[in-house]
Design an enzyme around this catalytic site. Structure first.
Site, short mmCIF file in Angstrom:
data_model
loop_
_atom_site.label_atom_id
_atom_site.label_comp_id
_atom_site.label_asym_id
_atom_site.label_seq_id
_atom_site.Cartn_x
_atom_site.Cartn_y
_atom_site.Cartn_z
N HIS A 158 35.33 36.85 47.64
CA HIS A 158 36.51 35.98 47.68
C HIS A 158 36.56 34.96 46.56
CE1 HIS A 158 36.57 37.88 51.60
NE2 HIS A 158 37.85 37.59 51.64
N THR B 23 49.50 39.22 45.08
CA THR B 23 48.22 39.83 45.43
C THR B 23 47.35 39.91 44.18
OG1 THR B 23 47.01 41.83 46.07
CG2 THR B 23 49.23 42.19 45.30
N ARG C 89 41.10 46.70 46.98
CA ARG C 89 41.42 47.73 47.99
C ARG C 89 41.44 49.11 47.34
NH1 ARG C 89 46.34 46.37 51.73
NH2 ARG C 89 47.41 46.22 49.76
N MET D 39 37.10 43.28 43.99
CA MET D 39 38.08 43.59 45.03
C MET D 39 39.17 44.50 44.49
SD MET D 39 38.66 40.16 47.24
CE MET D 39 37.63 39.78 48.65
N ASP E 228 45.36 42.16 43.87
CA ASP E 228 45.14 43.60 43.68
C ASP E 228 46.17 44.21 42.72
OD1 ASP E 228 43.28 43.15 45.67
OD2 ASP E 228 44.52 43.99 47.26
N GLU F 282 35.76 47.92 44.87
CA GLU F 282 35.31 48.09 46.26
C GLU F 282 35.82 49.41 46.86
OE1 GLU F 282 36.93 44.80 48.49
OE2 GLU F 282 39.01 45.41 48.14
#
Ligand code: F6P
Length: 395
Positions: A313, A166, A212, A210, A168, A263
């Site tokens: 993205h 990921t 999350r 990004m 993230d 985000e």
């Protein structure tokens, strides 16, 4: 941490089993590999490492399962030869395709009269396809959603090994996931480019990243690009503090401000900004849009001219950096070692700069957040970066 210095831990049990194709009473002949959830750079490096090691070293057959768990549900898979994984090490995305809408235990099979998705547990279908294809084990490459799915399949006797991916970097029990370092590289380059236009126009430039609910990507990219303000979900911000920092910079002769915002960032006593809700996704909330809110508020409070950029993205695409190619290769190799050592339902992880594994169900449904004692936060504060939560001294 430099991934090139990562060492893999090979236990005595691994050593005893390494090179063997015999697994308890059942021989390992054929394995499946799938990539689930959002794509990220480095997935192909794992697929290549798994396939080449399986074929060259252990004479196994490998089936590529298409579009993550969707391939297991719909019985879509194809043989992977070493030729099929040639020249993919440097390629972004995944040659197998992926899906973040295919959770076997909660799968949208249609819609009701109101247009709402109807969910059904289709695990039986998956078991049938795993058996009919003769898969002795499955290597599941993905994030927490994919690992939650793997843990459920394991409860039904399907033997899985997980590999964490990921951008993230928010998977529990691993210090690093591949894809993250490429995303940091991409976001840093974007922030660097924003820097030159910000200084030319004397503006406040807000760049949304990004991640999350975790601020790893924004913290690393913000620090590496010298962002003046870094806003992450773990540190709720005070809009007045953010505005005051922009104005203070002006009083000290700095005619522009770069704000890197996650985000998932939110104000004190406020909420995250939700961009959309994907009804048939097991993880339906998509965050996004905080940079627009900030722009309006900062312009209104300070009178400074602002612009926002949502990187989106772009952060997930493109060629993996060398560190992610190396990490992906080490992870793929380790995953196969675990399969051959009969250590199923394990997730490959990095701990203390070493590649090892933990039970898959210990990561399911959890997120690894930036801890407040992370040294990057202290270092960023020391060089005058605002996190929007306290006054920053400038001289
Ligand atoms: O988890 C990876 C990630 O890129 C997050 O950073 C982001 O919030 C989300 O996926 C976006 O998902 P999608 O590709 O479904 O829009």
């Amino acid at each position: 941490m430099s991934p090139s210095t990562l060492e893999t831990v090979v236990t005595p049990r691994d050593q005893a089993k390494s090179g063997s194709r015999t697994m308890g009473r059942q021989k390992i002949n054929r394995i499946g590999v799938l990539t689930g959830g959002g794509d990220c750079p480095g997935l192909n490096a794992v697929i290549r490492a798994v396939t080449k090691t399986a074929v060259f070293q252990h004479d196994l057959e490998v089936l590529g399962i298409e579009d993550g768990y969707m391939g297991l549900i719909r019985n879509r898979m194809h043989p992977l030869s070493t030729g099929a994984v040639s020249n993919i090490l440097t390629r972004g995305g995944t040659i197998l395709g992926t899906s973040n809408k295919a959770n076997p235990s909660h799968f949208a099979v249609g819609v009701d009269a109101q247009g709402k998705p109807i969910f059904k547990d289709v695990t039986d279908r998956v078991i049938e396809h795993v058996q009919s294809r003769g898969l002795d084990a499955i290597i599941c490459i993905g994030g927490d959603g994919t690992m939650t799915g793997a843990a459920r399949l394991a409860e039904h006797g399907i033997r899985c090994v997980g590999v964490p991916k990921t951008i993230d970097n928010d998977l529990m029990h691993t210090e690093l996931t591949f894809g993250f370092q490429t995303a940091v590289d991409t976001a840093t380059e974007a922030l660097d480019r924003i820097h030159t236009t910000a200084s030319s126009h004397h503006r406040v430039m807000i760049v949304e990243l990004m991640g999350r609910n975790a601020g790893w990507l924004t913290l690393h990219s913000g620090l590496s690009s010298g962002a003046d303000v870094i806003l992450i979900p773990e540190i709720p911000y005070d809009i007045e503090m953010v505005c005051e920092h922009c104005l203070r910079r002006g009083r000290h002769g700095k005619s522009f401000t770069i704000i890197a915002v996650s985000e998932g960032a939110r104000p004190k006593d406020g909420q995250q900004v939700v961009n959309s809700v994907i009804a048939d996704s097991p993880d339906p909330i998509r965050l996004g849009g905080i940079s627009r809110v900030l722009r309006q508020q900062i312009e209104e409070i300070t009178g400074l001219e602002c612009r926002e950029t949502i990187l989106g993205h772009v952060q997930r695409g493109g060629t993996p950096v060398p560190a992610d190619r190396i990490l992906g290769t080490l992870f793929g190799y380790k995953a196969l070692e675990l399969v051959l050592a009969e250590q199923f339902n394990q997730l490959v992880v990095v701990q203390n700069n070493t590649i090892t594994s933990v039970p898959i169900d210990t990561v399911a449904g959890q997120q690894r957040m930036v801890p407040m004692d992370n040294p990057l936060i202290a270092a960023a504060r020391a060089v005058g970066t605002s996190f929007g939560d306290q006054e920053v001294k400038m001289r």
